[in-house]
Every structure is written in C-alpha cells, then in structure tokens.
Motif scaffolding. Sequence first.
Motif, PDB file in Angstrom:
ATOM      1  N   LEU A  95       0.828  -1.203   0.000  1.00 44.42           N
ATOM      2  CA  LEU A  95       0.000   0.000   0.000  1.00 44.42           C
ATOM      3  C   LEU A  95       0.865   1.256   0.000  1.00 44.42           C
ATOM      4  CD1 LEU A  95      -2.876  -0.979   2.466  1.00 44.42           C
ATOM      5  CD2 LEU A  95      -2.978  -0.809  -0.034  1.00 44.42           C
ATOM      6  N   SER A  96       1.997   1.203   0.687  1.00 45.55           N
ATOM      7  CA  SER A  96       2.926   2.331   0.673  1.00 45.55           C
ATOM      8  C   SER A  96       3.509   2.522  -0.728  1.00 45.55           C
ATOM      9  CB  SER A  96       4.045   2.100   1.683  1.00 45.55           C
ATOM     10  OG  SER A  96       4.964   3.175   1.686  1.00 45.55           O
ATOM     11  N   LEU A  97       3.848   1.421  -1.401  1.00 47.45           N
ATOM     12  CA  LEU A  97       4.346   1.485  -2.767  1.00 47.45           C
ATOM     13  C   LEU A  97       3.325   2.153  -3.692  1.00 47.45           C
ATOM     14  CD1 LEU A  97       6.255   0.527  -5.146  1.00 47.45           C
ATOM     15  CD2 LEU A  97       4.823  -1.539  -5.197  1.00 47.45           C
ATOM     16  N   ILE A  98       2.079   1.688  -3.598  1.00 45.69           N
ATOM     17  CA  ILE A  98       1.025   2.234  -4.462  1.00 45.69           C
ATOM     18  C   ILE A  98       0.839   3.722  -4.202  1.00 45.69           C
ATOM     19  CG2 ILE A  98      -1.441   2.116  -5.003  1.00 45.69           C
ATOM     20  CD1 ILE A  98      -1.300  -0.881  -4.254  1.00 45.69           C
ATOM     21  N   ASP A  99       0.859   4.107  -2.928  1.00 47.63           N
ATOM     22  CA  ASP A  99       0.676   5.516  -2.568  1.00 47.63           C
ATOM     23  C   ASP A  99       1.814   6.375  -3.115  1.00 47.63           C
ATOM     24  OD1 ASP A  99      -0.664   7.660  -0.956  1.00 47.63           O
ATOM     25  OD2 ASP A  99       1.247   7.619   0.089  1.00 47.63           O
ATOM     26  N   LEU A 100       3.049   5.909  -2.974  1.00 48.10           N
ATOM     27  CA  LEU A 100       4.201   6.669  -3.455  1.00 48.10           C
ATOM     28  C   LEU A 100       4.182   6.826  -4.974  1.00 48.10           C
ATOM     29  CD1 LEU A 100       7.024   5.193  -1.205  1.00 48.10           C
ATOM     30  CD2 LEU A 100       6.122   7.518  -1.122  1.00 48.10           C
TER      31      LEU A 100
END
Length: 363
Positions: free
Chosen positions: A159-164
């Motif tokens: 989810l952090s990857l997608i957000d970034l």
Amino acid sequence: MSGQPAGLGSVLVVGTGLIGTSVALALRGHGVTVMIADQDPGAVRLARELGAGEEWAPGGARVDLAVIAVPPQFVAQWLLDLQKTEAARFYTDVASVKALPIAQAAQLGCDMTTYVAGHPLAGRERSGPAAARADVFLGRSWAYCPGPETSGGAVAAVLSLIDLCGGNAVQVDPVVHDEAVALVSHAPHVAASAMAARLAGASETALGLAGPGVRDVTRVAGGDPGMWTAILSGNARPVAEILEAVADDLSTVAAALRAVSVDGAAIGRVTDLLTRGNAGQSRIPGKHGGPPRAYAVVQVLVGDRPGELARLFQVAKDAGVNIEDVRLEHTPGLPLGAADLYVQPEAAEVLAEALRAHGWHVP
C-alpha cells in the motif's frame, strides 16, 4: 493478518521494462533508495542513465520491498530465488495476470506471508525503459491481492508502494481480477490487433483515407508481441471466452450484411449489435473514475508548428474553460490538423467565442 507496517526506505525492482522502470522513477522522486536488476545488461544501463536507480548486486543489503516486474510465467521463480537469499522483507509483482503467479508461487513453496500479488492498470503502447515515466501511475487503479496467510506488514508495504507511485489501491480476488482484465484489457488488445492485421495488406488508397476511427480502434495494437503473448497465455481461458463471444457477434453481423440485399429484416441484427455497443460504451467510467459524462466538442484548426497547442490551451485558460480531453487529427499533405476539445456543454460556446476572438478558425 498480523505484522507491523513497513515504511519504504529501499526497494529492489527486478525487470527494467516500461512498468518496472516507471516504478523505480516514481520511487526515486520520493527519495526512496532503488536498486534495479534485469537479465538484459543493456536495459539496466539505460534505466540507470534515466535515473531509475543503481544496479543491484545479489547478496547485498536487504531491502524493504522487492517489486518483481517480469512476465507472469516468471514471477514465481523470481520470488522463490529472491526469498532464498532474503533479498527483501516483503515482495510484490506487477504482472497483469494474478491467479497464475500466485498458484505457481504456492506450488514452489514460496513464503506466501511476505508476498502480495499486484497489478497497476497503467501502461503505454511503447515498451522498454526508454518509454518509462514517473507519472504513469497517477490516478490509475492498482490491484492488489493479499491471501489469507499474507502478513499485515506485507500489505502495508505494498500500500505504501502504491501511494508513493500515485496509484489508487483496489483489493480484489485474483480470479475476479483475471476475468476483469480479460474483458477490459486483454481481449480488446487481441481485437485491436485483428483489425490492425487487416491493414498489413491494405492498398495505399485505403491507408491514405485512414482517419481517427481506425487509429482509435487499432491504437493498442502497437504493443510488443512477445510481451502480449506472455500475458495472454497466462490468462488464456478468460480471454478465449470473451473472444469467442465477440466472434459470435461478428459472425452474426457478417451473415446479416450478406443477407441484407435479399432480406430487409436482416439489418436489424446489425442495429442490435450497434445498440448494445452504445450501451456498453456508455458504462465506461468517466474522468477520475466517476460516472461517464457527455462532453461537448469544440473543433479548431491547428497549424503544425511549435507552440500551437500551448497557445490554444492558454486561450482556454484565460476564458476559464477546463479542457477535459483532446483529440488530434492530422491532415495528410497539409501542415495543419484539427483539434477536438472536449469541454463541459455549458462551456462550449464560451470557448468557441474566445478562440475566434484570438484568430483561431472554429468551424
């Protein structure tokens, strides 16, 4: 699910094609340390020159997340090999097929607690690292498919990857995902290729008459055949079922057109398909994923000169009109073309008058 959320300070991207390199560029823009790897040394070299990251050395420092950006059939083996060397704390992939790599990973004995299958629904007709862009994921859906055994830390990392990367996270079952992309991506690509294949032997007269219709229908047919063969073979059954249904519709229309000279009622079967096509097209989500909107079109003639589009958009800005979409059609043999500007219906006349006042030709 259990486990602690993970921040992303370092990421390994395996596969420096369009999507892998775009992921790396997006992460680098947020200060993430990115390592890159590919079986093609030339692709790694080009990705490095583009600023995607530094070349990964196996056995180096463990990263927070490994992003496996290879064809679907090779995801599971890469996952196993990376996990054996503890290359990362968590793992994901970006293949456009999900059920296959998940099943293969389980069969190989991969640690499924640290792996979340993923798929950003973004791309371009071009391929390779040279086509990569950091903004290619902005506002685009990014499917992720955690299993019952997936740790909370793995999900948080993805989810952090997608957000970034600027994507919109969508949790989905892998089988449901594959059936969905077969309908909205994979089968349309085959259909576009089938139409484009008819142009390979077309006469110069026919090609000279080509307009925006055939360009719209065949645009995605310019994709890399090798990459698309791997995608389609990984999602074969759902794609085949949709193509069979499309083929049935086309066969019905073809038979009706052959019969229309002796059976006036036959044309009704053609009208039926066109009507159903209208209904289906109207269901495609509109801007920002919202409901479809009916826009007005303001057509303006544009010279094929540097800065023309910038001047055009400046007039729209000064008039307070937001251009929702734009389509360009070039005029063969002439240094000009037509720009179709899609705007809210109430803004169409405002924009047309502003353009005319600045000397633009609006038919």
